[in-house]
Design a protein around this motif. Structure first.
Motif, PDB file in Angstrom:
ATOM      1  N   GLU A  34       0.860  -1.177   0.000  1.00  0.00           N
ATOM      2  CA  GLU A  34       0.000   0.000   0.000  1.00  0.00           C
ATOM      3  C   GLU A  34       0.900   1.232   0.000  1.00  0.00           C
ATOM      4  O   GLU A  34       1.973   1.212   0.603  1.00  0.00           O
ATOM      5  CB  GLU A  34      -0.895  -0.001   1.238  1.00  0.00           C
ATOM      6  N   HIS A  80       0.982   5.640   0.312  1.00  0.00           N
ATOM      7  CA  HIS A  80       0.333   6.921   0.589  1.00  0.00           C
ATOM      8  C   HIS A  80       0.166   7.679  -0.730  1.00  0.00           C
ATOM      9  O   HIS A  80       1.015   7.568  -1.632  1.00  0.00           O
ATOM     10  CB  HIS A  80       1.205   7.719   1.557  1.00  0.00           C
ATOM     11  N   ARG A 107      11.230   0.122   2.505  1.00  0.00           N
ATOM     12  CA  ARG A 107      11.400   0.139   3.956  1.00  0.00           C
ATOM     13  C   ARG A 107      11.540   1.571   4.464  1.00  0.00           C
ATOM     14  O   ARG A 107      11.014   1.915   5.535  1.00  0.00           O
ATOM     15  CB  ARG A 107      12.636  -0.678   4.344  1.00  0.00           C
ATOM     16  N   GLU A 146       8.183   2.966   4.513  1.00  0.00           N
ATOM     17  CA  GLU A 146       7.441   2.403   5.648  1.00  0.00           C
ATOM     18  C   GLU A 146       7.799   3.122   6.940  1.00  0.00           C
ATOM     19  O   GLU A 146       6.916   3.448   7.749  1.00  0.00           O
ATOM     20  CB  GLU A 146       7.742   0.908   5.787  1.00  0.00           C
ATOM     21  N   ILE A 147       9.075   3.371   7.153  1.00  0.00           N
ATOM     22  CA  ILE A 147       9.526   4.078   8.366  1.00  0.00           C
ATOM     23  C   ILE A 147       8.922   5.482   8.424  1.00  0.00           C
ATOM     24  O   ILE A 147       8.567   5.987   9.498  1.00  0.00           O
ATOM     25  CB  ILE A 147      11.069   4.153   8.397  1.00  0.00           C
ATOM     26  N   MET A 148       8.746   6.089   7.252  1.00  0.00           N
ATOM     27  CA  MET A 148       8.161   7.431   7.177  1.00  0.00           C
ATOM     28  C   MET A 148       6.634   7.397   7.228  1.00  0.00           C
ATOM     29  O   MET A 148       5.985   8.447   7.190  1.00  0.00           O
ATOM     30  CB  MET A 148       8.614   8.108   5.878  1.00  0.00           C
ATOM     31  N   GLY A 149       6.061   6.205   7.276  1.00  0.00           N
ATOM     32  CA  GLY A 149       4.610   6.075   7.319  1.00  0.00           C
ATOM     33  C   GLY A 149       3.935   6.292   5.979  1.00  0.00           C
ATOM     34  O   GLY A 149       2.734   6.573   5.925  1.00  0.00           O
ATOM     35  N   LEU A 150       4.695   6.142   4.889  1.00  0.00           N
ATOM     36  CA  LEU A 150       4.164   6.416   3.554  1.00  0.00           C
ATOM     37  C   LEU A 150       3.901   5.156   2.734  1.00  0.00           C
ATOM     38  O   LEU A 150       3.462   5.246   1.588  1.00  0.00           O
ATOM     39  CB  LEU A 150       5.134   7.326   2.796  1.00  0.00           C
ATOM     40  N   LYS A 186       3.258   0.499   3.132  1.00  0.00           N
ATOM     41  CA  LYS A 186       3.148  -0.681   3.976  1.00  0.00           C
ATOM     42  C   LYS A 186       3.166  -1.923   3.090  1.00  0.00           C
ATOM     43  O   LYS A 186       2.296  -2.097   2.236  1.00  0.00           O
ATOM     44  CB  LYS A 186       1.861  -0.658   4.805  1.00  0.00           C
TER      45      LYS A 186
END
Length: 391
Positions: free
Chosen positions: A42, A44, A232, A235-239, A241
């Motif tokens: 997924e 952002h 990755r 993912e760490i930045m929340g952008l 998954k």
């Protein structure tokens, strides 16, 4: 102004060209391939649209077209319906005309309707990116010239050639023709290199075809997938998954074949087949050599080499016209015929079937019993290994 707004040393223009093309490769592998075509992760809307905009500027590719063609490639891999199979079309054609094959398939309305579902269909896609797919390329040319002057033309030319050469040509061509294989998947896909850097991880093509919905393309400890590194970071930045990655097999000492064994074998089916082929490598070598010296059919060098390839390749990667010839040669070696037939029976356990779990379990138990009573040590050892797969 003759040199553009940005004046760089000679090596600076090389760095810019590599940076631009690498960003394009990242967009293809992360956005088009893993996110859009396979839904392996997924994303952002922000990085998703940045990739979509950059690809419009640097390739002119339409998301729906790319995703649909790639999905069809997986669904029809190594068949006459595959849009770009070197097994069917020949390696030279795919290497040199990969972009043309892409454009030809993009005109196929049936492909677009059947395989293009779920791709962007917002206002900007309909009115700009898809409707004016060539506009971005022209804007990229103007931008490069303004920024870098005449050398901007060279940078732009490199950008325009990068995807047709590396993705449409090398990955689609060499990725089904030359390299090593971690998994005995049902097509000819290969890993071109264990270091997926230059093409964003797409070098690990055999891994991808074995586990198409994995967001991570590397599998072995020595493999590196730079596209996964970027995922990755997102993912760490929340952008982003990741939804799935390649499952790693687990083993435990067991002597029975039950539903857990069946489930584990189906989950790790490509690992199972790879181990099967490796465990029987000595038999293949011994029996093929015997046939070469005693069987007139294999006296011809070309036919001998072709037969060796037959034994090591998946059925889908072998021309159907060769099936009868292979069967006639196998009939002259009972050991080869046994291990080859049992290979096909093992594959049938996870092939599309109407058989129930109980029926599949019975088939697996029967397979192990016959392997252990075959008198072939390698089959007996492999059967014992098969029982140790765990979920």
């Amino acid at each position: 102004m003759l040199n553009g707004l940005i004046d760089l040393p000679w090596w600076g223009y090389i760095v810019v060209a590599l940076a631009f093309t690498h960003l394009t490769i990242a967009g293809v592998t992360i956005y088009l391939h893993r996110h859009q075509a396979h839904r392996a992760l997924e994303m952002h809307p922000l990085p998703s649209h940045i990739f979509r905009f950059w690809l419009w500027m640097t390739t002119g590719m339409v998301t729906k077209e790319w995703a649909a063609i790639h999905r069809k490639h997986h669904a029809k891999c190594e068949t006459p319906e595959d849009p770009h199979s070197p097994v069917v079309l020949g390696i030279k054609k795919v290497l040199t005309e990969g972009a043309e094959l892409y454009r030809l398939e993009a005109k196929n309305k049936e492909t677009m309707a059947r395989y293009g579902q779920g791709t962007p269909d917002d206002w900007i896609e309909r009115n700009l990116y898809s409707k004016h797919s060539g506009l971005g390329i022209r804007l990229m040319l103007i931008t490069n010239v303004i920024l870098f002057g005449p050398l901007g033309l060279t940078i732009w030319a490199v950008q325009m050639a990068w995807i047709p050469i590396w993705a449409a040509g090398v990955v689609n061509g060499l990725g089904h023709y030359w390299g090593y294989r971690n998994y005995d998947c049902t097509d000819a896909a290969t890993n071109i290199s264990p270091w997926g850097i230059l093409i964003g991880g797409e070098e690990l093509h055999n891994n991808h075809h074995a586990f198409a919905t994995s967001a991570k393309l590397s599998s072995k400890w020595y493999e590196f997938d730079i596209g996964w590194m970027y995922i990755r970071i997102l993912e760490i930045m929340g952008l982003a998954k990741a939804k799935k990655t390649i499952p790693q097999p687990r083993f435990q000492a067991r002597e029975v074949v039950d539903t857990q064994t069946l489930e584990a074998i189906i989950t790790h089916r490509y690992d199972v087949m790879t181990r099967y082929m490796k465990s029987l490598r000595s038999i293949y070598a011994e029996e093929v050599e015997k046939l070469r010296t005693s069987h007139v059919a294999l006296a011809d060098g070309d036919r001998y080499q072709r037969f060796k390839r037959w034994l090591s390749r998946s059925e889908n990667a072998q021309p159907a016209s060769d099936d009868a010839e292979m069967a006639s040669v196998l009939a002259h070696s009972s050991r080869l015929e046994t291990v080859h037939t049992m290979r096909q029976e093992l594959i049938a356990l996870w092939a599309r079937s109407t058989a129930s779990s109980e029926q599949l379990l019975k088939q697996l138990q029967d397979w192990c019993a016959r392997a252990e009573s075959s008198g072939i040590k390698q089959l007996q050892d492999f059967s014992r290994c098969l029982k140790t797969y765990a979920v």
